[in-house]
Design an enzyme around this catalytic site. Structure first.
Site, PDB file in Angstrom:
ATOM      1  N   LYS A 277      -9.790 -30.831  24.403  1.00 49.15           N
ATOM      2  CA  LYS A 277      -9.405 -29.573  23.761  1.00 49.15           C
ATOM      3  C   LYS A 277     -10.239 -28.339  24.072  1.00 49.15           C
ATOM      4  O   LYS A 277     -11.387 -28.570  23.736  1.00 49.15           O
ATOM      5  CB  LYS A 277      -9.352 -29.811  22.199  1.00 49.15           C
ATOM      6  N   ASP A 282     -10.482 -20.338  17.674  1.00 47.91           N
ATOM      7  CA  ASP A 282      -9.546 -20.773  16.752  1.00 47.91           C
ATOM      8  C   ASP A 282      -9.497 -19.881  15.619  1.00 47.91           C
ATOM      9  O   ASP A 282     -10.451 -20.163  14.609  1.00 47.91           O
ATOM     10  CB  ASP A 282      -9.425 -22.146  16.504  1.00 47.91           C
ATOM     11  N   LYS A 289      -7.384 -18.616   9.282  1.00 50.02           N
ATOM     12  CA  LYS A 289      -8.506 -19.226   8.542  1.00 50.02           C
ATOM     13  C   LYS A 289      -9.318 -18.278   7.629  1.00 50.02           C
ATOM     14  O   LYS A 289      -9.258 -17.093   7.965  1.00 50.02           O
ATOM     15  CB  LYS A 289      -9.482 -19.779   9.650  1.00 50.02           C
ATOM     16  N   ASP A 300     -14.492 -24.662  19.179  1.00 53.65           N
ATOM     17  CA  ASP A 300     -13.436 -25.475  19.427  1.00 53.65           C
ATOM     18  C   ASP A 300     -12.914 -25.788  21.063  1.00 53.65           C
ATOM     19  O   ASP A 300     -11.825 -26.383  20.950  1.00 53.65           O
ATOM     20  CB  ASP A 300     -12.367 -24.523  18.612  1.00 53.65           C
ATOM     21  N   ASP A 359      -2.408 -23.338  12.555  1.00 50.60           N
ATOM     22  CA  ASP A 359      -3.804 -23.775  12.663  1.00 50.60           C
ATOM     23  C   ASP A 359      -3.826 -25.314  13.240  1.00 50.60           C
ATOM     24  O   ASP A 359      -4.950 -25.744  13.593  1.00 50.60           O
ATOM     25  CB  ASP A 359      -4.752 -23.724  11.196  1.00 50.60           C
ATOM     26  N   GLU A 361      -3.363 -26.390  16.146  1.00 51.78           N
ATOM     27  CA  GLU A 361      -2.946 -25.927  17.439  1.00 51.78           C
ATOM     28  C   GLU A 361      -3.277 -26.816  18.487  1.00 51.78           C
ATOM     29  O   GLU A 361      -2.919 -26.938  19.443  1.00 51.78           O
ATOM     30  CB  GLU A 361      -3.505 -24.535  17.666  1.00 51.78           C
ATOM     31  N   ARG A 363      -3.343 -30.175  18.707  1.00 49.64           N
ATOM     32  CA  ARG A 363      -2.572 -31.233  19.059  1.00 49.64           C
ATOM     33  C   ARG A 363      -1.447 -30.698  19.803  1.00 49.64           C
ATOM     34  O   ARG A 363      -0.665 -31.361  20.727  1.00 49.64           O
ATOM     35  CB  ARG A 363      -2.050 -31.937  17.661  1.00 49.64           C
TER      36      ARG A 363
HETATM   37  N1  BES Z   1     -10.565 -26.704  15.022  1.00 52.27           N
HETATM   38  C1  BES Z   1      -9.901 -26.918  14.059  1.00 52.27           C
HETATM   39  C2  BES Z   1     -10.466 -28.051  13.297  1.00 52.27           C
HETATM   40  C3  BES Z   1     -12.038 -27.907  12.708  1.00 52.27           C
HETATM   41  C4  BES Z   1     -12.154 -27.313  11.372  1.00 52.27           C
HETATM   42  C5  BES Z   1     -13.107 -28.436  12.999  1.00 52.27           C
HETATM   43  C6  BES Z   1     -13.158 -27.098  10.894  1.00 52.27           C
HETATM   44  C7  BES Z   1     -14.319 -28.198  12.812  1.00 52.27           C
HETATM   45  C8  BES Z   1     -14.321 -27.664  11.692  1.00 52.27           C
HETATM   46  C9  BES Z   1      -8.447 -27.367  14.137  1.00 52.27           C
HETATM   47  O1  BES Z   1      -7.615 -26.643  14.915  1.00 52.27           O
HETATM   48  C10 BES Z   1      -7.917 -26.960  12.610  1.00 52.27           C
HETATM   49  O2  BES Z   1      -7.933 -25.958  12.266  1.00 52.27           O
HETATM   50  N2  BES Z   1      -7.245 -28.236  12.067  1.00 52.27           N
HETATM   51  C11 BES Z   1      -6.426 -27.904  10.829  1.00 52.27           C
HETATM   52  C12 BES Z   1      -5.498 -28.903  10.636  1.00 52.27           C
HETATM   53  C13 BES Z   1      -4.769 -28.685   9.600  1.00 52.27           C
HETATM   54  C14 BES Z   1      -3.863 -27.206   9.385  1.00 52.27           C
HETATM   55  C15 BES Z   1      -3.830 -29.781   9.214  1.00 52.27           C
HETATM   56  C16 BES Z   1      -7.754 -28.155   9.632  1.00 52.27           C
HETATM   57  O3  BES Z   1      -8.519 -29.370   9.854  1.00 52.27           O
HETATM   58  O4  BES Z   1      -7.749 -27.805   8.511  1.00 52.27           O
HETATM   59 ZN    ZN Z   2      -8.707 -25.851  16.446  1.00 53.49          ZN
HETATM   60 MN    MN Z   3      -7.054 -24.648  14.039  1.00 56.00          MN
END
Ligand code: BES
Ligand code: ZN
Ligand code: MN
Length: 506
Positions: A277, A282, A289, A300, A359, A361, A363
């Protein structure tokens, strides 16, 4: 240095190390001979060996006295000889275990950093570690040294004047030359790859965008064993990667699918494919966020950085395997063209996805990269992603989450984690969780509910990995450190490299 400004379209690169791929930060060598005769700023030794060397150099009384004063910690004893400092690690046990040796190596490496010398000779392979050989001990030493002695100051206007260590020799014990030298070669290969990965990840997101990643990964191409192909948005669109495009469309810096191939074996030997990834920043997109710690979302792209590290290390170690690393690089931004919650896109596989949260994204990029990987007829596919905050909640920073559709692949990755000390732990990809991805309007939604967020993310990916042995490493908790030690760790490159070493025919 000029004033920092935002790069509008990101092709130019006014800052930073220009040659990070080639930058040789630390040089490790294998040393033989009598350590007492070595000319070095610091000799790192066990207590038993400290006494031998002190007597050979006629500073016995002085060293004994200093050791008596530091019965528990690491002693640094300046001695006026060919050896400027003697660094003595604690303990007199005839045999220690993995964790104890790793602990000693980490502490000695930290002490070397504080000592601020230019070179050192590491002589700790006389310590007996239960069921571990010199190869393992040397690899652990180099891993600890690399982690402690890495630095990143490309964007500080006045480079720090601290003395930095640049060379470490590892003493090969009698009869252990071959094992030590092989470990030095492999350790150096991994260290250089990880330094590259950490540099890429630490580079600010106004500089490290998908184009920058493509340029840096492109430098690995050597016209021989490594080729790098960059798929631009036009091609990505043509391939039908509607999910990938839905993420990158909201950004002014174009997304890229960066495909590096290493050929170390015959063309008929199926490759291992690593997918990373590579979200260079992000924001969350329209599902934006909160701003606290949002700066850390420059990390990210650690998945892309570390699969690149694994490929670079494999090349440097000349492993007899075929390997492909794919960096799915894009920036997730809110914008007039960004995806809306409720949008439905068609993936390269033909399956449709309702984007309920922009968010989620990672996947969306990875699902199309997984479908793309089918063309390599891979032996196995491992994707690496800072995919979910839920993963951090589940396992913290000690282990990466491991999800797989194949038990033998999962076992191999767990074992590689144990050997390298960069551990991963298995998590379920059960049908029961798959139900959370149900959409009323498309084949699936891109998110489930709040429960088991790391698992439902893996479930989503599994729907694009039906044609090969697949594993997914969620490295959201392991890829970087927050707080005072904020910075990329280079994980899970050690695990990946160990897995590749284990796959290489002996
Ligand atoms: N890059 C983030 C995951 C992340 C967040 C890693 C904080 C480390 C610290 C990912 O793209 C994301 O935003 N995931 C969301 C998924 C949710 C919307 C289902 C998350 O984990 O909040
Ligand atoms: Zn992300
Ligand atoms: Mn995200």
């Amino acid at each position: 240095m000029e004033v920092l400004h935002c790069l509008p379209f990101g092709e130019a690169r006014p800052f930073g190390r220009q040659t990070s791929v080639q930058a040789q930060i630390m040089k490790y060598t294998t040393r033989t001979g009598n350590p007492a005769n070595m000319r070095t700023d610091c000799l790192v030794v066990s207590r038993a060996r400290a006494r031998e060397i002190a007597s050979a150099l006629d500073v016995q009384e002085f060293v004994d006295h200093a050791l008596a004063q530091t019965p528990k910690g690491i002693a640094v004893i300046p001695i006026p000889t060919n050896i400027k400092n003697l660094m003595v690690v604690p303990g007199d046990d005839p045999e220690i275990d993995d964790a104890a040796f790793r602990g000693l190596a980490r502490r000695a490496a930290g002490a070397l950093k504080n000592l601020a010398v230019r070179n050192a000779v590491w002589c700790l392979n006389d310590l007996d570690v239960t069921e571990r050989d010199v190869y393992w001990k040397t690899r652990v030493a180099l891993g600890a040294l690399s982690d402690a002695l890495y630095w990143y100051d490309d964007f500080q206007s006045k480079p720090s004047k601290d003395t930095r260590i640049a060379r470490v020799g590892v003493l090969a014990e009698a009869g252990a030359r071959t094992g030590t030298a092989l470990a030095v070669k492999h350790g150096q290969a991994l260290d250089d790859g990880m330094a590259l990965a950490r540099d890429l990840a630490n580079t600010p997101p106004n500089v490290c965008n998908p184009s920058y990643l493509a340029d840096e990964i492109g430098k690995l191409a050597d016209g021989n064993t490594v080729t790098v192909e960059v798929l631009e948005e036009e091609r990505i669109e043509e391939l039908g990667m509607g999910a990938f495009m839905s993420v990158t469309r909201g950004s002014r810096t174009p997304g890229k699918l960066i495909v590096a191939q290493y050929r170390g074996s015959t063309p008929d030997d199926a490759p291992i494919v690593l997918i990373g990834k590579g979200v260079t920043f992000d924001t969350g997109g329209i599902s934006i966020k909160p701003s606290g710690s949002m700066d850390e979302m420059k990390f990210d792209m650690c998945g892309a950085a570390t699969v690149t590290a694994a490929l670079a290390a494999t090349k440097a170690a000349e492993l007899p395997i075929n390997l492909v690393s794919i960096a799915a690089a894009a920036e997730n931004m809110p914008d007039g063209q960004a995806s809306r919650p409720g949008d439905i896109v068609t993936t390269m596989s033909g399956q449709t996805v309702e984007i309920l949260n922009t968010d989620a994204e990672g996947r969306l990029l990875l699902c199309d990269a997984l479908t793309y990987a089918e063309r390599f007829k891979p032996k196995s596919v491992v994707d690496v992603a800072t995919l979910t905050g839920a993963m951090v909640v589940a396992l913290g920073s000690h282990a990466s989450g491991l999800f797989s559709n194949d038990e033998s692949l999962s076992d191999a990755l767990v074992a590689a984690g144990q050997t390298s000390g960069d551990r991963a732990w298995p998590m379920p990809v059960w049908r029961e969780y798959q139900r959370q991805l149900k959409s009323n309007f498309a084949d699936m939604a891109n998110v489930g509910n709040r429960a088991a967020g790391a698992v439902t993310a893996a479930c989503f990916l599994s729907r694009f990995a039906g044609k090969f042995k697949w594993a997914h490493l969620d490295v959201a908790g392991t890829a970087w450190r927050s707080g005072g030690a904020k910075g990329a760790t280079g994980r899970p490159a050690p695990l990946l490299f160990q897995y590749l070493l284990d796959q290489a025919p002996a």
